[in-house]
Design a protein around this motif. Structure first.
Motif, mmCIF file in Angstrom:
data_model
loop_
_atom_site.group_PDB
_atom_site.id
_atom_site.type_symbol
_atom_site.label_atom_id
_atom_site.label_comp_id
_atom_site.label_asym_id
_atom_site.label_seq_id
_atom_site.Cartn_x
_atom_site.Cartn_y
_atom_site.Cartn_z
ATOM 1 N N MET A 19 0.828 -1.201 0.000
ATOM 2 C CA MET A 19 0.000 0.000 0.000
ATOM 3 C C MET A 19 0.863 1.252 0.000
ATOM 4 S SD MET A 19 -3.339 0.636 2.038
ATOM 5 C CE MET A 19 -4.299 2.115 1.865
ATOM 6 N N LEU A 20 0.502 2.180 -0.854
ATOM 7 C CA LEU A 20 1.227 3.446 -0.946
ATOM 8 C C LEU A 20 0.603 4.489 -0.024
ATOM 9 C CD1 LEU A 20 3.179 5.444 -2.587
ATOM 10 C CD2 LEU A 20 1.168 5.878 -4.004
ATOM 11 N N GLY A 21 1.441 5.210 0.680
ATOM 12 C CA GLY A 21 0.988 6.357 1.457
ATOM 13 C C GLY A 21 1.887 7.537 1.125
ATOM 14 N N VAL A 22 1.307 8.642 0.675
ATOM 15 C CA VAL A 22 2.136 9.777 0.257
ATOM 16 C C VAL A 22 2.086 10.865 1.317
ATOM 17 C CG1 VAL A 22 2.607 11.458 -1.556
ATOM 18 C CG2 VAL A 22 1.562 9.264 -2.140
ATOM 19 N N LEU A 23 3.268 11.296 1.732
ATOM 20 C CA LEU A 23 3.370 12.353 2.735
ATOM 21 C C LEU A 23 3.853 13.624 2.034
ATOM 22 C CD1 LEU A 23 3.258 12.968 5.815
ATOM 23 C CD2 LEU A 23 5.694 12.439 5.864
ATOM 24 N N ASN A 24 3.026 14.643 2.071
ATOM 25 C CA ASN A 24 3.397 15.922 1.461
ATOM 26 C C ASN A 24 3.751 16.942 2.531
ATOM 27 O OD1 ASN A 24 3.005 15.846 -1.529
ATOM 28 N ND2 ASN A 24 1.027 15.018 -0.885
ATOM 29 N N ARG A 25 4.955 17.462 2.465
ATOM 30 C CA ARG A 25 5.388 18.529 3.356
ATOM 31 C C ARG A 25 5.904 19.671 2.496
ATOM 32 N NH1 ARG A 25 2.521 16.648 6.517
ATOM 33 N NH2 ARG A 25 3.024 15.481 8.411
ATOM 34 N N GLU A 26 6.073 20.827 3.130
ATOM 35 C CA GLU A 26 6.495 21.982 2.346
ATOM 36 C C GLU A 26 7.798 21.704 1.597
ATOM 37 O OE1 GLU A 26 6.976 26.252 3.825
ATOM 38 O OE2 GLU A 26 5.012 25.582 4.552
ATOM 39 N N ALA A 27 8.736 21.049 2.307
ATOM 40 C CA ALA A 27 10.074 20.881 1.740
ATOM 41 C C ALA A 27 10.239 19.598 0.918
ATOM 42 C CB ALA A 27 11.104 20.905 2.858
ATOM 43 N N TYR A 28 9.318 18.660 1.048
ATOM 44 C CA TYR A 28 9.519 17.382 0.351
ATOM 45 C C TYR A 28 8.208 16.616 0.169
ATOM 46 C CZ TYR A 28 9.114 15.343 5.046
ATOM 47 O OH TYR A 28 8.669 14.985 6.289
ATOM 48 N N GLN A 29 8.284 15.619 -0.697
ATOM 49 C CA GLN A 29 7.227 14.614 -0.779
ATOM 50 C C GLN A 29 7.887 13.261 -0.582
ATOM 51 O OE1 GLN A 29 5.394 13.144 -4.653
ATOM 52 N NE2 GLN A 29 3.624 14.162 -3.740
ATOM 53 N N ALA A 30 7.360 12.456 0.325
ATOM 54 C CA ALA A 30 7.900 11.118 0.540
ATOM 55 C C ALA A 30 6.790 10.097 0.305
ATOM 56 C CB ALA A 30 8.455 10.986 1.959
ATOM 57 N N ALA A 31 7.088 9.103 -0.518
ATOM 58 C CA ALA A 31 6.098 8.052 -0.808
ATOM 59 C C ALA A 31 6.505 6.788 -0.062
ATOM 60 C CB ALA A 31 6.037 7.807 -2.307
ATOM 61 N N PHE A 32 5.645 6.322 0.814
ATOM 62 C CA PHE A 32 5.934 5.127 1.609
ATOM 63 C C PHE A 32 5.184 3.934 1.035
ATOM 64 C CE2 PHE A 32 6.796 8.661 4.328
ATOM 65 C CZ PHE A 32 7.880 8.252 5.087
ATOM 66 N N LEU A 33 5.882 2.814 0.945
ATOM 67 C CA LEU A 33 5.223 1.576 0.523
ATOM 68 C C LEU A 33 5.204 0.626 1.713
ATOM 69 C CD1 LEU A 33 6.956 1.088 -2.950
ATOM 70 C CD2 LEU A 33 4.561 1.703 -2.553
ATOM 71 N N ASP A 34 4.010 0.382 2.243
ATOM 72 C CA ASP A 34 3.866 -0.586 3.333
ATOM 73 C C ASP A 34 3.596 -1.942 2.686
ATOM 74 O OD1 ASP A 34 3.560 -1.715 5.844
ATOM 75 O OD2 ASP A 34 1.410 -1.285 5.914
ATOM 76 N N THR A 35 4.246 -2.966 3.211
ATOM 77 C CA THR A 35 4.088 -4.290 2.598
ATOM 78 C C THR A 35 3.799 -5.341 3.665
ATOM 79 O OG1 THR A 35 6.383 -4.975 2.860
ATOM 80 C CG2 THR A 35 5.861 -3.686 0.887
ATOM 81 N N PRO A 36 3.352 -6.518 3.245
ATOM 82 C CA PRO A 36 3.233 -7.607 4.215
ATOM 83 C C PRO A 36 4.609 -7.916 4.811
ATOM 84 C CG PRO A 36 2.131 -8.168 2.151
ATOM 85 C CD PRO A 36 2.912 -6.921 1.903
ATOM 86 N N GLY A 37 4.608 -8.480 5.999
ATOM 87 C CA GLY A 37 5.864 -8.846 6.644
ATOM 88 C C GLY A 37 6.361 -10.207 6.193
ATOM 89 N N TYR A 38 7.064 -10.879 7.096
ATOM 90 C CA TYR A 38 7.696 -12.149 6.751
ATOM 91 C C TYR A 38 6.649 -13.262 6.597
ATOM 92 C CZ TYR A 38 10.886 -16.095 6.997
ATOM 93 O OH TYR A 38 11.585 -17.226 6.722
ATOM 94 N N ILE A 39 6.708 -13.979 5.519
ATOM 95 C CA ILE A 39 5.733 -15.042 5.262
ATOM 96 C C ILE A 39 6.339 -16.428 5.471
ATOM 97 C CG2 ILE A 39 4.160 -16.054 3.535
ATOM 98 C CD1 ILE A 39 3.322 -13.284 4.400
ATOM 99 N N GLY A 40 7.617 -16.573 5.182
ATOM 100 C CA GLY A 40 8.227 -17.907 5.297
ATOM 101 C C GLY A 40 7.927 -18.744 4.068
ATOM 102 N N ARG A 41 7.839 -20.034 4.249
ATOM 103 C CA ARG A 41 7.589 -20.921 3.120
ATOM 104 C C ARG A 41 6.138 -20.755 2.661
ATOM 105 N NH1 ARG A 41 6.136 -26.047 1.837
ATOM 106 N NH2 ARG A 41 5.231 -26.352 3.889
ATOM 107 N N ALA A 42 5.945 -20.448 1.381
ATOM 108 C CA ALA A 42 4.595 -20.215 0.873
ATOM 109 C C ALA A 42 3.803 -21.520 0.831
ATOM 110 C CB ALA A 42 4.671 -19.591 -0.516
ATOM 111 N N ARG A 43 2.635 -21.531 1.470
ATOM 112 C CA ARG A 43 1.786 -22.730 1.442
ATOM 113 C C ARG A 43 0.795 -22.688 0.286
ATOM 114 N NH1 ARG A 43 -0.759 -21.325 6.776
ATOM 115 N NH2 ARG A 43 -0.345 -19.403 5.657
#
Ligand SMILES: Nc1nc2c(ncn2[C@@H]2O[C@H](COP(=O)(O)OP(=O)(O)OP(=O)(O)O)[C@@H](O)[C@H]2O)c(=O)[nH]1
Ligand SMILES: [Mg+2]
Length: 273
Positions: A19-43
């Protein structure tokens, strides 16, 4: 982020897609990508898609932030540390939940992470209390390349309003059925009618919850349907805040056997191939 975008719960694997979350500030724009964590062996296919979300996000990232528990690194943390070194992405480790441990207990954790020699910064934070977040942002932003904004200032995510409504329901399910809910529970929207005349002008949203087995349907309903009713009450509050208007929320439960292996359904849930 200034806005709640996705589900947060004590259950692992709450985040199932990137999931993308965009943070807009006066001096910058930062785009964060949140992802699932550790899954291990895929079942199954769902596991496989969840693991690849993280890897794909790293291919695009200028900086990585590994969010960890306030304890010394175990196998999973070491695995991620090595992966980040291999990829050559500057990586920051954010030791979260420092509100839950004594200061003395934190020092050995910081030392252990520093010995891994994988991170450009080690930042203790408490997301809950917003401690250290300002510093973390500073350290991230300092490593972003100089460039114009990637997203228009009013875009805060790449996920639709419908997706975020589903996230609100998933969050309540994960929280209320913390112990007993099977991982194989998906949520979809069956119907969405704005200003529905049949519902006093409110927005009518019908949502379907899909466990994999019929026996799990009974857990979700609870005695006299009370468990499901509680999901509805809590989710409705969040959805009304999100949409800024009153809704009439309907929840249905129907088993959908083997959906974790169904590519078409996974795509419908927003999980890339
Ligand atoms: N005490 C404390 N709890 C926190 C803090 N930050 C998050 N939590 C809790 O930790 C749990 C997990 O939060 P999530 O945001 O779902 O964690 P995640 O790493 O995204 O987990 P997945 O999406 O399942 O991979 C939730 O119950 C949060 O309320 C913190 O700073 N302090
Ligand atoms: Mg998450």
């Amino acid at each position: 982020m200034d806005t709640k975008l996705a589900a947060v719960s004590p259950r692992p694997q709450t985040t199932h897609v990137r999931m993308l979350g965009v943070l807009n500030r006066e001096a910058y724009q930062a785009a964060f990508l949140d992802t699932p964590g550790y899954i291990g062996r895929a079942r199954d296919e769902m596991d496989r898609r969840m693991s690849q979300e993280g890897a794909r996000a790293l291919e695009e990232a200028d900086v990585a932030v590994l969010v960890v528990e306030p304890r010394t690194p175990g196998d999973v943390e070491r695995y991620f540390a090595e992966d980040l070194v291999r990829r050559g992405i500057p990586a920051i480790v954010a030791i979260n939940k420092v509100d839950s441990v004594a200061k003395e207990a934190l020092l050995p954790v910081i030392e252990a992470y520093s010995r891994l020699d994988a991170f450009v910064e080690i930042v203790p934070i408490s997301a809950l209390r917003s401690d250290g977040i300002g510093l973390l942002m500073e350290l991230v932003v300092k490593r972003l390349p100089e460039a114009g904004p990637m997203f228009p200032p009013d875009q805060i995510t790449d996920r639709s309003e419908r997706f975020r409504v589903i996230e609100m329901v998933r969050e309540k399910l994960f929280r209320l059925f913390y112990q007993e809910l099977p991982y194989a529970t998906a949520v979809t929207i069956d119907e969405w009618v704005d200003e529905s005349t049949n519902h006093g002008g409110k927005t009518h949203i019908a949502i379907r919850i899909h466990p994999e087995k019929d026996s799990q349907r009974l857990i979700l309903l609870g005695k006299g349907g009370l468990a499901l009713k509680e999901v509805g009450v809590q989710a409705r509050g969040d959805i009304e805040t999100l949409l800024g208007k009153q809704i009439f929320l309907e929840l249905w439960v129907k088993a959908r056997p083997q959906w974790r292996r169904d590519p078409a359904f996974l795509r419908q849930l927003g999980m890339a191939d």
